[in-house]
Write an enzyme that holds these catalytic residues in place. Structure first.
Site, mmCIF file in Angstrom:
data_model
loop_
_atom_site.group_PDB
_atom_site.id
_atom_site.type_symbol
_atom_site.label_atom_id
_atom_site.label_comp_id
_atom_site.label_asym_id
_atom_site.label_seq_id
_atom_site.Cartn_x
_atom_site.Cartn_y
_atom_site.Cartn_z
ATOM 1 N N THR A 265 6.851 4.482 65.292
ATOM 2 C CA THR A 265 7.286 3.129 64.694
ATOM 3 C C THR A 265 7.343 3.568 63.058
ATOM 4 O OG1 THR A 265 6.093 1.939 66.018
ATOM 5 C CG2 THR A 265 6.319 0.895 63.781
ATOM 6 N N ARG B 74 5.848 -7.494 76.652
ATOM 7 C CA ARG B 74 4.741 -7.200 75.597
ATOM 8 C C ARG B 74 5.184 -6.882 74.292
ATOM 9 N NH1 ARG B 74 3.598 -2.927 71.945
ATOM 10 N NH2 ARG B 74 1.333 -2.815 71.378
ATOM 11 N N VAL B 75 4.718 -7.780 73.295
ATOM 12 C CA VAL B 75 5.007 -7.484 71.869
ATOM 13 C C VAL B 75 3.869 -7.109 71.238
ATOM 14 C CG1 VAL B 75 5.818 -9.036 69.984
ATOM 15 C CG2 VAL B 75 6.740 -9.412 72.410
ATOM 16 N N THR C 289 1.059 0.865 61.806
ATOM 17 C CA THR C 289 1.638 1.505 62.892
ATOM 18 C C THR C 289 0.484 2.053 63.677
ATOM 19 O OG1 THR C 289 2.575 3.509 63.580
ATOM 20 C CG2 THR C 289 1.693 3.651 61.400
ATOM 21 N N GLY C 290 0.374 1.708 64.927
ATOM 22 C CA GLY C 290 -0.847 2.372 66.017
ATOM 23 C C GLY C 290 -0.649 1.254 67.185
ATOM 24 N N GLY D 188 -0.979 -1.648 68.879
ATOM 25 C CA GLY D 188 -0.697 -3.025 68.274
ATOM 26 C C GLY D 188 -1.659 -3.948 68.523
HETATM 27 N N1 ASP Z 1 2.292 -0.660 66.556
HETATM 28 C C1 ASP Z 1 3.533 -0.377 67.432
HETATM 29 C C2 ASP Z 1 3.227 -1.308 68.593
HETATM 30 O O1 ASP Z 1 2.253 -1.471 69.155
HETATM 31 C C3 ASP Z 1 3.542 0.961 67.973
HETATM 32 C C4 ASP Z 1 3.361 2.028 67.067
HETATM 33 O O2 ASP Z 1 3.066 1.591 65.861
HETATM 34 O O3 ASP Z 1 3.863 3.065 67.105
HETATM 35 O O4 ASP Z 1 4.033 -1.975 69.314
#
Ligand code: ASP
Length: 343
Positions: free
Chosen positions: A209, A237-238, A259-260, A262
């Site tokens: 991300t 999914r969001v 980022t992580g 979610g």
């Molecule tokens: N945070 C993003 C999600 O859960 C994924 C990511 O950060 O790589 O959609």
């Protein structure tokens, strides 16, 4: 129809004024030194697994994103323009999970999310689950500036894009890459034999991300985030990335892009919580970001990272994963990129 047309026209005029204010060149001497911080995602990023060539290419992309965003800032441009310029470079690179190179959903397509927020007036825009928008961050901006809404999703967001010729469209296959296809196959192999309500969500299902937070010469902060979400996601999914307060936040003194994993970022209102700690508790940016990313999110079982920037130009980049692609330009002009822990 006629009744609708008048308010829409009014909205268009008002929106144009907001846009003009956000990107105008400041008059007189700069009161604030500019700063910029970007990320290209947190996740399982091991030194051994990343070839020298890949690492160099990723660092070059991060540098190009810094160049693009910083050029806007030194020319006196607005924080929002700078954050978008940086994110667009990373969306266009196949090496990050945003725009070209986005992860695959379970059905083999790509569904993209993006959001942005401007701190001084708390204006914000976001899109979720879009499938034909080459640069979702630009559609998020259009939602902010050319609609009365903050978040548009799925078919509705695509219909909104149909109204704006300057939003570039692509077939969904534009986002395809071999690497992401392989990640989908691995994820689907892993889940075989699991019940749908107990799917394993393990390292490697996300990372890449992208996001940026910028501080402009007027002392204004903006944050932007763009993603393909998590590999093998289903049911529309969001995650946190298009949600203001979870994946993205900016106010008068602080901005964050996350980022992580979610789901845990949503449950912790990560981006807002960091800035709220700064605003209400008087925490330093670093203490606030560390508390949320290194304690609150892991305490629930999640992981990830964030970039944060405050009005004094302080930068924080905590992450609980093995790596996070990141880059920064400090107010004194010093800059760098990093991938692994301890860099
Ligand atoms: N945070 C993003 C999600 O859960 C994924 C990511 O950060 O790589 O959609």
């Amino acid at each position: 129809m006629r009744l609708l047309a008048v308010p829409l026209l009014v909205i268009a005029v008002m929106s144009t004024q907001v846009h003009a204010a956000s990107s105008q060149t400041p008059s007189g001497a700069s009161k604030h030194a500019v700063a910029l911080v970007i990320h290209g995602g947190a996740g399982v990023i091991e030194r051994d697994a990343l070839s020298g060539g890949d690492e160099a290419a990723i660092r070059a992309d991060l540098d190009r994103a810094l160049d693009a965003g910083h050029a806007v800032l030194v020319a006196g441009g607005g924080a929002l323009d700078a954050a978008i310029a940086a994110v667009q470079v990373l969306e266009d690179s196949p090496r990050f999970n945003a725009g070209k190179g986005a992860v695959y959903s379970a059905d083999g397509t790509h569904e993209l999310d993006a959001s942005l927020m401007q701190g001084f007036d708390r204006s914000a825009g976001a899109v979720a689950g879009v499938t034909t928008i080459r640069n979702p961050i630009l559609l998020a901006r259009a939602v902010m500036e050319r609609s009365p809404h903050v978040l548009l999703a799925g078919a509705g967001a695509e219909a909104f894009a149909d109204l704006h010729d300057d939003i570039a469209r692509v077939p969904n296959s534009y986002f395809d890459t071999e690497e992401r296809r392989r990640q989908l196959e691995i994820a689907q192999d892993r889940e075989r034999g699991h019940a749908l309500d107990a799917l394993p969500t393990v390292g490697g299902t996300y990372f890449g991300t992208v996001g940026a937070v910028a501080l402009d010469a007027q002392g204004r902060i903006a944050a932007a985030t763009s993603t393909g979400g998590m590999t093998n996601k289903r049911w529309s999914r969001v995650g946190d990335s298009p949600l203001i307060g979870a994946g993205t936040w900016a106010d008068e003194r602080c901005g964050v892009s996350g980022t992580g994993w979610g789901e845990f970022f949503i449950r912790n209102a990560v981006a807002h919580d960091i800035c709220a700690r700064v605003a209400y508790r008087g925490d330093s940016l670093r203490d606030a970001a560390d508390e949320v990313l290194l304690r609150r999110v892991p305490a629930l079982g999640g992981d990830g990272g964030a970039i944060a920037l405050d009005v004094d130009g302080n930068i924080a980049m905590p992450f609980s994963t093995s790596g996070m692609y990141r880059g920064w330009v400090n107010p004194d002009g010093t800059r760098g990129t990093a991938i692994f822990r301890g860099e």
